[in-house]
Write an enzyme that holds these catalytic residues in place. Structure first.
Site, PDB file in Angstrom:
ATOM      1  N   GLU A 210      -4.949  -7.458 -19.673  1.00 34.69           N
ATOM      2  CA  GLU A 210      -3.829  -6.562 -20.001  1.00 34.69           C
ATOM      3  C   GLU A 210      -3.467  -6.526 -21.491  1.00 34.69           C
ATOM      4  OE1 GLU A 210      -0.688  -7.770 -17.304  1.00 34.69           O
ATOM      5  OE2 GLU A 210      -2.069  -7.805 -15.628  1.00 34.69           O
TER       6      GLU A 210
ATOM      7  N   GLU B 270      -7.759  -6.572  -8.106  1.00 32.46           N
ATOM      8  CA  GLU B 270      -6.456  -7.016  -7.557  1.00 32.46           C
ATOM      9  C   GLU B 270      -5.896  -5.947  -6.611  1.00 32.46           C
ATOM     10  OE1 GLU B 270      -3.820  -8.232 -10.701  1.00 32.46           O
ATOM     11  OE2 GLU B 270      -5.407  -9.243 -11.823  1.00 32.46           O
TER      12      GLU B 270
HETATM   13  O1  G3I Z   1       5.154 -22.177  -7.924  1.00 30.50           O
HETATM   14  C1  G3I Z   1       6.496 -21.892  -8.372  1.00 30.50           C
HETATM   15  C2  G3I Z   1       7.510 -22.486  -7.418  1.00 30.50           C
HETATM   16  O2  G3I Z   1       7.389 -23.907  -7.459  1.00 30.50           O
HETATM   17  C3  G3I Z   1       8.921 -22.059  -7.839  1.00 30.50           C
HETATM   18  O3  G3I Z   1       9.854 -22.523  -6.878  1.00 30.50           O
HETATM   19  C4  G3I Z   1       8.989 -20.539  -7.916  1.00 30.50           C
HETATM   20  C5  G3I Z   1      10.361 -20.123  -8.431  1.00 30.50           C
HETATM   21  O4  G3I Z   1      10.342 -18.709  -8.546  1.00 30.50           O
HETATM   22  O5  G3I Z   1       7.990 -20.044  -8.842  1.00 30.50           O
HETATM   23  C6  G3I Z   1       6.676 -20.376  -8.401  1.00 30.50           C
HETATM   24  O6  G3I Z   1       5.749 -19.877  -9.331  1.00 30.50           O
HETATM   25  C7  G3I Z   1       5.572 -18.464  -9.205  1.00 30.50           C
HETATM   26  C8  G3I Z   1       4.077 -18.196  -8.995  1.00 30.50           C
HETATM   27  O7  G3I Z   1       3.813 -16.768  -8.958  1.00 30.50           O
HETATM   28  C9  G3I Z   1       3.591 -18.809  -7.691  1.00 30.50           C
HETATM   29  O8  G3I Z   1       4.257 -18.187  -6.627  1.00 30.50           O
HETATM   30  C10 G3I Z   1       5.998 -17.819 -10.527  1.00 30.50           C
HETATM   31  O9  G3I Z   1       7.392 -17.958 -10.642  1.00 30.50           O
HETATM   32  C11 G3I Z   1       5.637 -16.335 -10.504  1.00 30.50           C
HETATM   33  O10 G3I Z   1       5.882 -15.770 -11.783  1.00 30.50           O
HETATM   34  C12 G3I Z   1       4.155 -16.171 -10.222  1.00 30.50           C
HETATM   35  O11 G3I Z   1       3.913 -14.774 -10.099  1.00 30.50           O
HETATM   36  C13 G3I Z   1       2.546 -14.409 -10.225  1.00 30.50           C
HETATM   37  C14 G3I Z   1       2.430 -13.396 -11.385  1.00 30.50           C
HETATM   38  O12 G3I Z   1       1.069 -12.939 -11.483  1.00 30.50           O
HETATM   39  C15 G3I Z   1       2.783 -14.027 -12.700  1.00 30.50           C
HETATM   40  O13 G3I Z   1       1.857 -15.059 -12.982  1.00 30.50           O
HETATM   41  C16 G3I Z   1       2.098 -13.751  -8.927  1.00 30.50           C
HETATM   42  O14 G3I Z   1       2.059 -14.716  -7.877  1.00 30.50           O
HETATM   43  C17 G3I Z   1       0.714 -13.148  -9.103  1.00 30.50           C
HETATM   44  O15 G3I Z   1       0.355 -12.390  -7.946  1.00 30.50           O
HETATM   45  C18 G3I Z   1       0.691 -12.213 -10.298  1.00 30.50           C
HETATM   46  O16 G3I Z   1      -0.620 -11.760 -10.461  1.00 30.50           O
HETATM   47  C19 G3I Z   1      -0.843 -10.926 -11.615  1.00 30.50           C
HETATM   48  C20 G3I Z   1      -2.223 -11.199 -12.115  1.00 30.50           C
HETATM   49  O17 G3I Z   1      -2.339 -12.577 -12.432  1.00 30.50           O
HETATM   50  C21 G3I Z   1      -2.550 -10.306 -13.292  1.00 30.50           C
HETATM   51  N1  G3I Z   1      -2.384  -8.898 -12.938  1.00 30.50           N
HETATM   52  C22 G3I Z   1      -1.042  -8.583 -12.436  1.00 30.50           C
HETATM   53  C23 G3I Z   1      -0.738  -9.435 -11.215  1.00 30.50           C
HETATM   54  C24 G3I Z   1       0.639  -9.090 -10.689  1.00 30.50           C
HETATM   55  O18 G3I Z   1       1.589  -9.409 -11.640  1.00 30.50           O
END
Ligand code: G3I
Length: 376
Positions: free
Chosen positions: A162, A267
């Site tokens: 991105e 994705e």
């Molecule tokens: O694991 C912690 C948990 O311990 C905590 O309680 C919770 C509090 O909100 O957060 C959890 O971590 C989260 C993680 O996902 C695991 O669930 C993060 O906050 C959250 O920001 C993270 O979101 C991910 C996001 O990328 C940001 O990294 C999504 O699961 C994931 O599907 C999303 O994937 C991205 C790709 O990597 C890149 N392309 C876009 C796509 C969607 O944003």
């Protein structure tokens, strides 16, 4: 009860069981990976519960249906190197071991991303923004350490994620602002140095947008002219029921393939929920306040919406099959609807239905049609 009626009831019951249980048992002729074998790999993004095999039903589904896996989060820089020089490979090691145990193609996601970069990487010991040279060395160290650790075990890496905006301009990330546009070339160079046999990809969302398509093509052409190894372009494929058009998506598949690289749908999910704002993309930093109006299907999906979702998946998979000579992989961004990031983005606490398997790990009825389509 008359005999015929009880027989009819028995037949209906057996048909229902057969229809809903095939996804888990995955006999050869009824699995996605078998159906699309020879066309493209079928992948899923895995969360930590699945990576640690804490969910038996998920494990059965993964093994039966997919031949490629991507770590949804645990290989992102903020998790692998949360502090400078302190690497945490526990989850990533488990992901790689699981993939090898299951005989899967492994995808490393993602080395350089503005959104999940650890904060320390841009800040010097003096608390000020680091210099270009310091940031380049930090990127080099991260990529060399991570990629060389899994040398020969990861099929390909999302090296940069991105970096281009919808209009084709450079995203003004800290990587871009401090190093300039050649942070991309350097990231690919460092990854190639660390594992010369790994495939290297550029990954982005909204890739059917004309501006982004042209911006990404311009960037990839420049990399190739410089002799930088780039093997593929990842079109994330975060779609909705009426956006983007199939024609625009196909135009991007053709445009990217014409650059001499593989195209991957990295994705894939198709949201059925209303989009609260102007953005149709996957800018993860965008969030909106919850409102019941934005969450219309909390109690289940109406048949007419299920039908629209089925048609969207069928038309996109028909497109992928049509261009299977250009497409190396189609990865679903999650295993079941319950796992999808779309339940909490761009609005937290919604119920979405964006994937191929429902909250009971059952294949949605149209999945059987995708399997049949693959055989045509
Ligand atoms: O694991 C912690 C948990 O311990 C905590 O309680 C919770 C509090 O909100 O957060 C959890 O971590 C989260 C993680 O996902 C695991 O669930 C993060 O906050 C959250 O920001 C993270 O979101 C991910 C996001 O990328 C940001 O990294 C999504 O699961 C994931 O599907 C999303 O994937 C991205 C790709 O990597 C890149 N392309 C876009 C796509 C969607 O944003």
């Amino acid at each position: 009860m008359h005999k015929p009626r009880s027989v009819l009831l028995l037949v209906i019951t057996l048909l229902f069981i057969a229809n809903h249980s095939w996804a888990q048992k995955g006999p050869e002729e009824l699995s996605l990976k078998s159906a699309f074998s020879g066309k493209f790999d079928i992948g899923a993004a895995l969360n930590l519960k699945q990576i640690y095999e804490r969910d038996e039903q998920a494990a059965a589904l993964i093994k039966a249906q997919f031949n490629s896996i991507t770590a949804e989060n645990c290989m992102k820089a903020m998790y692998l190197q949360p502090k400078e020089g302190e690497f945490n490979f526990k989850d990533a090691d488990r992901f790689v071991e699981l993939g090898e145990k299951y005989g899967m193609q492994l995808i490393g996601h993602t080395l350089i991303w503005h959104s999940q970069a650890p904060e320390w990487i841009f800040i010097g010991k003096d608390g000020k923004e680091v210099s270009r040279e310091v940031l380049i060395e930090r990127i080099r160290k991260h990529i060399h350490t991570v990629v060389s650790r899994y040398k020969g075990r990861i099929k390909g890496w999302d090296v940069v994620n991105e970096a281009i905006l919808d209009n084709g301009d450079w995203r003004q990330s800290k990587f871009y602002q401090i190093i300039g546009e050649d942070f991309i070339e350097l990231a690919f160079q460092f990854a190639h140095e660390a594992d010369p046999d790994a495939e290297l990809y550029y990954n982005d969302f909204s890739m059917s947008q004309k501006g982004k398509r042209e911006g990404v093509a311009r960037m990839v052409r420049k990399l190739k002219v410089k002799g930088v190894q780039i093997n593929g372009i990842g079109m994330q494929g975060h779609l909705s029921l009426d956006y983007p058009s199939l024609a625009d998506f196909e135009a991007s598949i053709l445009a990217f393939s014409s650059l001499g690289v593989q195209v991957m749908i990295t994705e894939l999910d198709i949201s059925v929920l209303p989009i609260p704002g102007p953005s149709q993309g996957a800018e993860v930093s965008t969030n909106y306040q919850y409102d019941q109006v934005l969450n219309p299907y909390g109690e289940g999906l109406p048949v007419e919406v299920e039908s629209k979702l089925a048609n969207r998946y069928k038309e996109f998979f028909a497109l992928f099959v049509k261009h299977h000579d250009k497409i190396d992989r189609v990865t679903l961004w999650g295993l079941t609807d319950a796992d999808s990031w779309k339940n909490n983005w761009p609005v937290r606490g919604r119920t979405d239905y964006p994937l191929l398997f429902d909250r009971n790990y059952q294949a949605k009825p149209f999945v059987r049609e995708l399997v049949e389509m693959a055989k045509e």
